[in-house]
Design a protein around this motif. Structure first.
Motif, PDB file in Angstrom:
ATOM      1  N   SER A   5       0.841  -1.196   0.000  1.00  0.00           N
ATOM      2  CA  SER A   5       0.000   0.000   0.000  1.00  0.00           C
ATOM      3  C   SER A   5       0.876   1.245   0.000  1.00  0.00           C
ATOM      4  CB  SER A   5      -0.902   0.031   1.235  1.00  0.00           C
ATOM      5  OG  SER A   5      -1.828  -1.015   1.204  1.00  0.00           O
ATOM      6  N   LEU A   6       0.386   2.281  -0.628  1.00  0.00           N
ATOM      7  CA  LEU A   6       1.117   3.535  -0.635  1.00  0.00           C
ATOM      8  C   LEU A   6       1.151   4.116   0.772  1.00  0.00           C
ATOM      9  CD1 LEU A   6      -0.302   5.131  -3.889  1.00  0.00           C
ATOM     10  CD2 LEU A   6       1.882   3.964  -3.590  1.00  0.00           C
ATOM     11  N   PHE A   7       2.170   4.889   1.050  1.00  0.00           N
ATOM     12  CA  PHE A   7       2.358   5.461   2.374  1.00  0.00           C
ATOM     13  C   PHE A   7       1.123   6.245   2.824  1.00  0.00           C
ATOM     14  CE2 PHE A   7       3.818   8.856   5.209  1.00  0.00           C
ATOM     15  CZ  PHE A   7       4.466   8.115   6.172  1.00  0.00           C
ATOM     16  N   GLY A   8       0.662   7.156   1.983  1.00  0.00           N
ATOM     17  CA  GLY A   8      -0.495   7.984   2.334  1.00  0.00           C
ATOM     18  C   GLY A   8      -1.742   7.163   2.592  1.00  0.00           C
ATOM     19  N   GLU A   9      -1.968   6.139   1.749  1.00  0.00           N
ATOM     20  CA  GLU A   9      -3.130   5.269   1.930  1.00  0.00           C
ATOM     21  C   GLU A   9      -3.047   4.531   3.261  1.00  0.00           C
ATOM     22  OE1 GLU A   9      -3.054   2.622  -1.389  1.00  0.00           O
ATOM     23  OE2 GLU A   9      -3.728   4.157  -2.811  1.00  0.00           O
ATOM     24  N   SER A  10      -1.865   4.024   3.576  1.00  0.00           N
ATOM     25  CA  SER A  10      -1.677   3.288   4.828  1.00  0.00           C
ATOM     26  C   SER A  10      -1.948   4.176   6.033  1.00  0.00           C
ATOM     27  CB  SER A  10      -0.259   2.720   4.913  1.00  0.00           C
ATOM     28  OG  SER A  10      -0.043   1.758   3.919  1.00  0.00           O
ATOM     29  N   ILE A  11      -1.418   5.381   6.007  1.00  0.00           N
ATOM     30  CA  ILE A  11      -1.610   6.313   7.114  1.00  0.00           C
ATOM     31  C   ILE A  11      -3.086   6.688   7.240  1.00  0.00           C
ATOM     32  CG2 ILE A  11      -1.070   8.633   7.986  1.00  0.00           C
ATOM     33  CD1 ILE A  11       1.263   6.681   8.225  1.00  0.00           C
ATOM     34  N   PHE A  12      -3.732   6.965   6.120  1.00  0.00           N
ATOM     35  CA  PHE A  12      -5.139   7.357   6.147  1.00  0.00           C
ATOM     36  C   PHE A  12      -6.004   6.245   6.727  1.00  0.00           C
ATOM     37  CE2 PHE A  12      -9.351   7.840   4.206  1.00  0.00           C
ATOM     38  CZ  PHE A  12      -9.671   9.108   4.665  1.00  0.00           C
ATOM     39  N   LYS A  13      -5.824   5.009   6.254  1.00  0.00           N
ATOM     40  CA  LYS A  13      -6.606   3.869   6.766  1.00  0.00           C
ATOM     41  C   LYS A  13      -6.339   3.650   8.253  1.00  0.00           C
ATOM     42  CE  LYS A  13      -6.814   1.325   2.433  1.00  0.00           C
ATOM     43  NZ  LYS A  13      -6.326   0.154   1.689  1.00  0.00           N
ATOM     44  N   PHE A  14      -5.073   3.792   8.630  1.00  0.00           N
ATOM     45  CA  PHE A  14      -4.720   3.619  10.033  1.00  0.00           C
ATOM     46  C   PHE A  14      -5.373   4.697  10.892  1.00  0.00           C
ATOM     47  CE2 PHE A  14      -1.922   4.440  13.664  1.00  0.00           C
ATOM     48  CZ  PHE A  14      -1.935   3.185  14.255  1.00  0.00           C
ATOM     49  N   ALA A  15      -5.343   5.932  10.420  1.00  0.00           N
ATOM     50  CA  ALA A  15      -5.903   7.059  11.174  1.00  0.00           C
ATOM     51  C   ALA A  15      -7.401   6.896  11.389  1.00  0.00           C
ATOM     52  CB  ALA A  15      -5.609   8.368  10.454  1.00  0.00           C
ATOM     53  N   GLU A  16      -8.090   6.307  10.418  1.00  0.00           N
ATOM     54  CA  GLU A  16      -9.535   6.109  10.549  1.00  0.00           C
ATOM     55  C   GLU A  16      -9.881   5.187  11.722  1.00  0.00           C
ATOM     56  OE1 GLU A  16     -11.442   6.553   6.127  1.00  0.00           O
ATOM     57  OE2 GLU A  16     -10.553   4.614   6.639  1.00  0.00           O
TER      58      GLU A  16
END
Length: 102
Positions: free
Chosen positions: A58-69
């Protein structure tokens, strides 16, 4: 991800001390190499979820966004954790390279 206390057992064996009793408990361990040496460390479940996302491609931004949710704390706690984790992970050599895709 393990169903036993793998990291504490490995640490004891590596240090030449008596290993702890094997406990049936959920644990998360990262194994990595740095300068031709192998290391392992315990992770929290949150760290494991984030690293697994990154390792899966997964792309870095996608991973962070999903994690943040799914992060249970405040935005300030999330930022502090991410900063600390990535600082430790980069310093330890978890990542061999970073690729930029435009």
């Amino acid at each position: 991800e393990f169903s036993h206390n793998v990291c504490s057992y490995l640490n004891a064996v590596n240090e030449g001390s008596s290993p702890p009793a094997v406990k049936h408990e959920r644990s998360f361990t990262v194994v990595y190499r740095n300068n031709y040496r192998t290391f392992w460390e315990d992770l929290s479940e949150q760290q494991y979820v984030l690293l697994t996302s990154l390792v899966s491609g997964s792309l870095f931004g996608e991973s962070i966004f999903k994690f943040a949710e799914r992060f249970p704390g405040t935005e300030k706690e999330l930022q502090a954790n991410l900063f600390q984790w990535f600082n430790e992970w980069v310093s330890s050599g978890y990542f061999s390279r970073i690729e930029y895709n435009s």
